[in-house]
Design a protein around this motif. Structure first.
Motif, PDB file in Angstrom:
ATOM      1  N   MET A  35      95.252 111.582  59.743  1.00 20.17           N
ATOM      2  CA  MET A  35      94.057 111.167  59.012  1.00 20.17           C
ATOM      3  C   MET A  35      94.085 111.667  57.579  1.00 20.17           C
ATOM      4  O   MET A  35      93.700 110.962  56.653  1.00 20.17           O
ATOM      5  CB  MET A  35      92.791 111.690  59.703  1.00 20.17           C
ATOM      6  N   GLN A  36      94.572 112.898  57.405  1.00 21.47           N
ATOM      7  CA  GLN A  36      94.614 113.451  56.054  1.00 21.47           C
ATOM      8  C   GLN A  36      95.558 112.652  55.169  1.00 21.47           C
ATOM      9  O   GLN A  36      95.268 112.398  54.006  1.00 21.47           O
ATOM     10  CB  GLN A  36      95.011 114.923  56.094  1.00 21.47           C
ATOM     11  N   LEU A  53      86.851 106.302  58.835  1.00 20.14           N
ATOM     12  CA  LEU A  53      87.397 106.746  57.557  1.00 20.14           C
ATOM     13  C   LEU A  53      87.765 105.558  56.675  1.00 20.14           C
ATOM     14  O   LEU A  53      87.504 105.558  55.469  1.00 20.14           O
ATOM     15  CB  LEU A  53      88.631 107.632  57.780  1.00 20.14           C
ATOM     16  N   MET A  54      88.354 104.537  57.295  1.00 20.93           N
ATOM     17  CA  MET A  54      88.713 103.350  56.517  1.00 20.93           C
ATOM     18  C   MET A  54      87.471 102.694  55.921  1.00 20.93           C
ATOM     19  O   MET A  54      87.432 102.318  54.759  1.00 20.93           O
ATOM     20  CB  MET A  54      89.455 102.347  57.417  1.00 20.93           C
ATOM     21  N   PHE A  72      75.903 112.789  52.320  1.00 20.75           N
ATOM     22  CA  PHE A  72      77.206 112.277  52.737  1.00 20.75           C
ATOM     23  C   PHE A  72      77.387 112.364  54.249  1.00 20.75           C
ATOM     24  O   PHE A  72      77.918 111.459  54.883  1.00 20.75           O
ATOM     25  CB  PHE A  72      78.327 113.058  52.051  1.00 20.75           C
ATOM     26  N   MET A 104      83.637 124.609  60.444  1.00 22.47           N
ATOM     27  CA  MET A 104      84.564 123.578  60.930  1.00 22.47           C
ATOM     28  C   MET A 104      84.504 122.379  59.983  1.00 22.47           C
ATOM     29  O   MET A 104      83.417 121.937  59.639  1.00 22.47           O
ATOM     30  CB  MET A 104      84.143 123.144  62.328  1.00 22.47           C
ATOM     31  N   PRO A 105      85.657 121.886  59.564  1.00 23.94           N
ATOM     32  CA  PRO A 105      85.603 120.744  58.643  1.00 23.94           C
ATOM     33  C   PRO A 105      84.925 119.536  59.282  1.00 23.94           C
ATOM     34  O   PRO A 105      84.933 119.385  60.510  1.00 23.94           O
ATOM     35  CB  PRO A 105      87.071 120.447  58.350  1.00 23.94           C
ATOM     36  N   LEU A 106      84.420 118.696  58.422  1.00 23.90           N
ATOM     37  CA  LEU A 106      83.684 117.523  58.870  1.00 23.90           C
ATOM     38  C   LEU A 106      84.523 116.609  59.751  1.00 23.90           C
ATOM     39  O   LEU A 106      84.009 115.995  60.685  1.00 23.90           O
ATOM     40  CB  LEU A 106      83.182 116.791  57.628  1.00 23.90           C
ATOM     41  N   LEU A 107      85.818 116.527  59.474  1.00 18.00           N
ATOM     42  CA  LEU A 107      86.688 115.656  60.268  1.00 18.00           C
ATOM     43  C   LEU A 107      86.634 116.054  61.748  1.00 18.00           C
ATOM     44  O   LEU A 107      86.519 115.206  62.633  1.00 18.00           O
ATOM     45  CB  LEU A 107      88.129 115.737  59.748  1.00 18.00           C
ATOM     46  N   LEU A 144      85.630 115.845  51.024  1.00 17.48           N
ATOM     47  CA  LEU A 144      84.456 116.086  51.844  1.00 17.48           C
ATOM     48  C   LEU A 144      84.805 116.280  53.314  1.00 17.48           C
ATOM     49  O   LEU A 144      84.145 117.004  54.035  1.00 17.48           O
ATOM     50  CB  LEU A 144      83.472 114.927  51.701  1.00 17.48           C
ATOM     51  N   LEU A 145      85.866 115.596  53.740  1.00 16.04           N
ATOM     52  CA  LEU A 145      86.189 115.656  55.165  1.00 16.04           C
ATOM     53  C   LEU A 145      87.035 116.857  55.532  1.00 16.04           C
ATOM     54  O   LEU A 145      86.876 117.445  56.583  1.00 16.04           O
ATOM     55  CB  LEU A 145      86.956 114.406  55.579  1.00 16.04           C
ATOM     56  N   VAL A 146      87.966 117.181  54.679  1.00 14.09           N
ATOM     57  CA  VAL A 146      88.982 118.135  55.086  1.00 14.09           C
ATOM     58  C   VAL A 146      88.607 119.550  54.678  1.00 14.09           C
ATOM     59  O   VAL A 146      88.836 120.503  55.401  1.00 14.09           O
ATOM     60  CB  VAL A 146      90.355 117.722  54.522  1.00 14.09           C
ATOM     61  N   ALA A 147      88.002 119.675  53.519  1.00 14.03           N
ATOM     62  CA  ALA A 147      87.570 121.004  53.115  1.00 14.03           C
ATOM     63  C   ALA A 147      86.350 121.396  53.950  1.00 14.03           C
ATOM     64  O   ALA A 147      85.598 120.540  54.373  1.00 14.03           O
ATOM     65  CB  ALA A 147      87.196 120.982  51.643  1.00 14.03           C
ATOM     66  N   ALA A 148      86.219 122.666  54.208  1.00 15.53           N
ATOM     67  CA  ALA A 148      84.982 123.131  54.828  1.00 15.53           C
ATOM     68  C   ALA A 148      83.940 123.075  53.731  1.00 15.53           C
ATOM     69  O   ALA A 148      83.935 123.874  52.824  1.00 15.53           O
ATOM     70  CB  ALA A 148      85.142 124.548  55.346  1.00 15.53           C
ATOM     71  N   ALA A 165      87.369 107.175  45.506  1.00 10.51           N
ATOM     72  CA  ALA A 165      86.737 107.290  46.821  1.00 10.51           C
ATOM     73  C   ALA A 165      87.614 108.100  47.752  1.00 10.51           C
ATOM     74  O   ALA A 165      87.131 108.953  48.493  1.00 10.51           O
ATOM     75  CB  ALA A 165      86.477 105.899  47.401  1.00 10.51           C
ATOM     76  N   GLY A 166      88.921 107.847  47.688  1.00 10.76           N
ATOM     77  CA  GLY A 166      89.854 108.569  48.550  1.00 10.76           C
ATOM     78  C   GLY A 166      89.797 110.057  48.296  1.00 10.76           C
ATOM     79  O   GLY A 166      89.730 110.857  49.230  1.00 10.76           O
ATOM     80  N   LEU A 214      86.128 104.742  53.049  1.00 11.12           N
ATOM     81  CA  LEU A 214      86.883 104.560  51.801  1.00 11.12           C
ATOM     82  C   LEU A 214      86.502 103.248  51.119  1.00 11.12           C
ATOM     83  O   LEU A 214      86.260 103.208  49.919  1.00 11.12           O
ATOM     84  CB  LEU A 214      88.387 104.545  52.104  1.00 11.12           C
ATOM     85  N   ALA A 236      87.333 111.713  46.970  1.00 12.66           N
ATOM     86  CA  ALA A 236      86.022 112.235  47.379  1.00 12.66           C
ATOM     87  C   ALA A 236      85.942 112.394  48.891  1.00 12.66           C
ATOM     88  O   ALA A 236      85.554 113.444  49.406  1.00 12.66           O
ATOM     89  CB  ALA A 236      84.917 111.297  46.892  1.00 12.66           C
ATOM     90  N   VAL A 237      86.361 111.352  49.608  1.00 14.60           N
ATOM     91  CA  VAL A 237      86.271 111.409  51.064  1.00 14.60           C
ATOM     92  C   VAL A 237      87.200 112.499  51.603  1.00 14.60           C
ATOM     93  O   VAL A 237      86.836 113.265  52.488  1.00 14.60           O
ATOM     94  CB  VAL A 237      86.583 110.033  51.704  1.00 14.60           C
ATOM     95  N   GLN A 239      88.640 102.658  41.723  1.00 17.04           N
ATOM     96  CA  GLN A 239      87.508 103.224  42.473  1.00 17.04           C
ATOM     97  C   GLN A 239      87.927 103.625  43.885  1.00 17.04           C
ATOM     98  O   GLN A 239      87.375 104.536  44.473  1.00 17.04           O
ATOM     99  CB  GLN A 239      86.306 102.249  42.485  1.00 17.04           C
ATOM    100  N   MET A 240      88.974 102.926  44.419  1.00 18.17           N
ATOM    101  CA  MET A 240      89.493 103.306  45.742  1.00 18.17           C
ATOM    102  C   MET A 240      90.115 104.698  45.695  1.00 18.17           C
ATOM    103  O   MET A 240      89.991 105.477  46.626  1.00 18.17           O
ATOM    104  CB  MET A 240      90.565 102.307  46.206  1.00 18.17           C
ATOM    105  N   GLN A 247      96.270 109.565  55.619  1.00 16.78           N
ATOM    106  CA  GLN A 247      95.688 108.253  55.419  1.00 16.78           C
ATOM    107  C   GLN A 247      94.681 108.233  54.271  1.00 16.78           C
ATOM    108  O   GLN A 247      94.581 107.250  53.557  1.00 16.78           O
ATOM    109  CB  GLN A 247      94.989 107.836  56.712  1.00 16.78           C
ATOM    110  N   ILE A 248      93.955 109.320  54.126  1.00 17.08           N
ATOM    111  CA  ILE A 248      92.958 109.314  53.053  1.00 17.08           C
ATOM    112  C   ILE A 248      93.446 110.004  51.787  1.00 17.08           C
ATOM    113  O   ILE A 248      92.753 110.019  50.792  1.00 17.08           O
ATOM    114  CB  ILE A 248      91.618 109.946  53.509  1.00 17.08           C
ATOM    115  N   PHE A 267      82.818 103.222  49.832  1.00 15.26           N
ATOM    116  CA  PHE A 267      82.346 104.424  49.139  1.00 15.26           C
ATOM    117  C   PHE A 267      81.368 104.094  48.027  1.00 15.26           C
ATOM    118  O   PHE A 267      80.517 104.898  47.682  1.00 15.26           O
ATOM    119  CB  PHE A 267      83.529 105.229  48.576  1.00 15.26           C
ATOM    120  N   ASP A 268      81.498 102.873  47.488  1.00 15.39           N
ATOM    121  CA  ASP A 268      80.551 102.434  46.456  1.00 15.39           C
ATOM    122  C   ASP A 268      79.115 102.464  46.962  1.00 15.39           C
ATOM    123  O   ASP A 268      78.185 102.701  46.196  1.00 15.39           O
ATOM    124  CB  ASP A 268      80.876 100.999  46.030  1.00 15.39           C
TER     125      ASP A 268
END
Ligand SMILES: [Zn+2]
Lengths: 172, 252
Positions: B67-68, A29-30, A45, A1-4, B97-101, B90-91, A33, B93-94, B86-87, B70-71, A36-37
């Motif tokens: 959400m997808q 999530l905001m 993570f 299951m994805p992390l989301l 990490l979030l959407v892919a299994a 980050a976008g 983002l 990367a996040v 860098q945003m 949004q990021i 993230f630094d």
């Protein structure tokens, strides 16, 4: 299951409300983002983002309400297992997912979150320590107390059910 | 380790948090003490049940899409990309990490699968009657399953191998009935599970898994609509050896 989806599950367990859970995940999530630094590659993570979510919850209105109800002390469990409850009887109660879910809901937030991180997210003690920002030793003692409290609720529930069964019996 | 010490380590055991030395002592005690073995199985079962009950809330498809988006970096204004590269990083990367299994999900699920088969294996060995049909003869064991299972399978000839057939029983994995065969090798027991393939029941196709924490090795594959799992506390090479025999038997 994805992390989301996992984040959302955790969020709804904390907030106990779907739309509040959505707000929580969105805010998380905001923050992730923007911040993230502060996440260093090669570190964890998952622990990082669960920590953001959890801190966001604790500072939300619902979180403050929940924390006020159960000022989590690391000394005293809030629910003690009923004397005489056998592991077998508790296991029997656990066979029913609804019963477990109700017990989880009734637990104080601090107990609920650590059981979720350990049993549902299957985080290691080290990851839980990172997520909750507490030492590993505290993870172990808090987890142990949380499970004890949960067994208490389950055996309570069993007694209540047994009691109901008995009173029905006398009515017939 | 005494039984009291065992009880103190029970949770850490179920959480797979014991160190190698402590784990070895713990499992040594488990083999000699049925009471502690029962406790350990119950702790592991309780953990699994909480897991099942705790996977309760799923985000709506609409929320996930939102959400997808949004990021997703592509939606951002160009000036963001120029002024805050860098945003964008980050976008990406996040989002990834979030959407892919992600890899860790796979690992956790694989470990869970291994844990479930390890449970079935250990539970059978710990029970009073590990097998329902006791026989070293595959020509006795195989027909025993006829009528009990909705499929049939071939078992290997063992004459020139170190393995011995001990017997079989019906086992359940994710609500479906299958065959569990127990083989002996030196002083170890291994289980072979054969189930009808169910889409998604096992989150990986073919592979071997090792869990040093559980001290178990597992090999799994799919052949002719059946799913095979071989598990044991023997070295991976022995698990592989028995798997090879089974694969050859299936083709014969
Ligand atoms: Zn013992």
């Amino acid at each position: 299951m994805p992390l989301l989806a996992r984040l959302f599950n955790f969020a709804q367990w904390l907030a106990q409300d779907r739309s509040e859970a959505e707000d929580l995940v969105q805010e998380t999530l905001m923050k992730a983002l923007k911040g993230f630094d502060s996440f260093h590659q090669g570190t964890n993570f998952r622990a990082w983002i669960f920590r953001i979510l959890r801190n966001t919850f604790l500072t939300s209105r619902a979180g403050l309400r929940a924390a006020a109800v159960s000022l989590d002390s690391d000394e005293e469990p809030s629910v003690e297992p009923v004397a005489g409850a056998t592991p077998e009887s508790i296991l029997l109660a656990m066979a029913d997912q609804e019963t477990i879910a109700r017990a989880l809901e009734e637990l104080p937030v601090a107990a609920r979150e650590i059981i979720l991180l350990c049993d549902v997210e299957e985080m290691s003690y080290q990851e839980i320590a990172l997520t909750l920002a507490i030492p590993v030793g505290t993870v172990m003692s808090r987890l142990s107390r949380a499970r004890k409290a949960m067994r208490g609720l389950l055996s309570d529930g069993q007694m209540r059910m047994a009691g109901r069964g008995a009173s029905r019996g006398t009515l017939q | 380790m005494t039984c009291a010490e065992m009880r103190n380590s029970l949770e850490a055991y179920a959480d797979a948090e014991l160190g190698a030395a402590e784990l070895a002592e713990f499992e040594k005690h488990l083999r000699d003490c049925p009471a502690c073995a029962t406790d350990a199985l119950q702790a592991m079962r309780a953990k699994r049940m909480v897991r099942a009950a705790g996977m309760r809330y799923a985000p709506s498809a609409e929320f996930q899409r939102r959400m997808q988006q949004q990021i997703a970096p592509k939606r951002w204004m160009p000036w963001v990309a120029i002024r805050m590269p860098q945003m964008v990083a980050a976008g990406i990367a996040v989002a990834l990490l979030l959407v892919a299994a992600t890899a860790w999900v796979g690992r956790v699920e694989r470990e869970r699968t291994l844990g479930e088969f390890a449970d079935l294996h250990v539970a059978a060995l710990a029970s009073a009657n590990p097998v329902d049909v006791v026989s070293t003869d595959r020509h006795t064991v195989k027909p025993w399953f006829a009528g009990k299972l909705p499929f049939s399978f071939n078992l290997p000839e063992l004459q020139n191998s170190e393995f011995t057939l001990i017997g079989g029983r019906v086992a359940y994995f994710q609500h479906s009935a299958g065959a569990q065969l127990i083989y002996g090798l030196r002083k170890h027991e291994m289980s072979v599970f054969i189930f009808r393939e169910q889409a998604g029941a096992i989150p990986f196709q073919v592979g071997s898994l090792n869990s040093t924490k559980l001290g178990m090795h597992l090999e799994t594959w799919s052949d002719g609509g059946l799913r095979y799992c071989v598990i044991g506390d023997t070295p991976a090479s022995d698990v592989h050896g028995l798997s090879e025999l089974l694969r050859r038997a299936a083709r014969s």
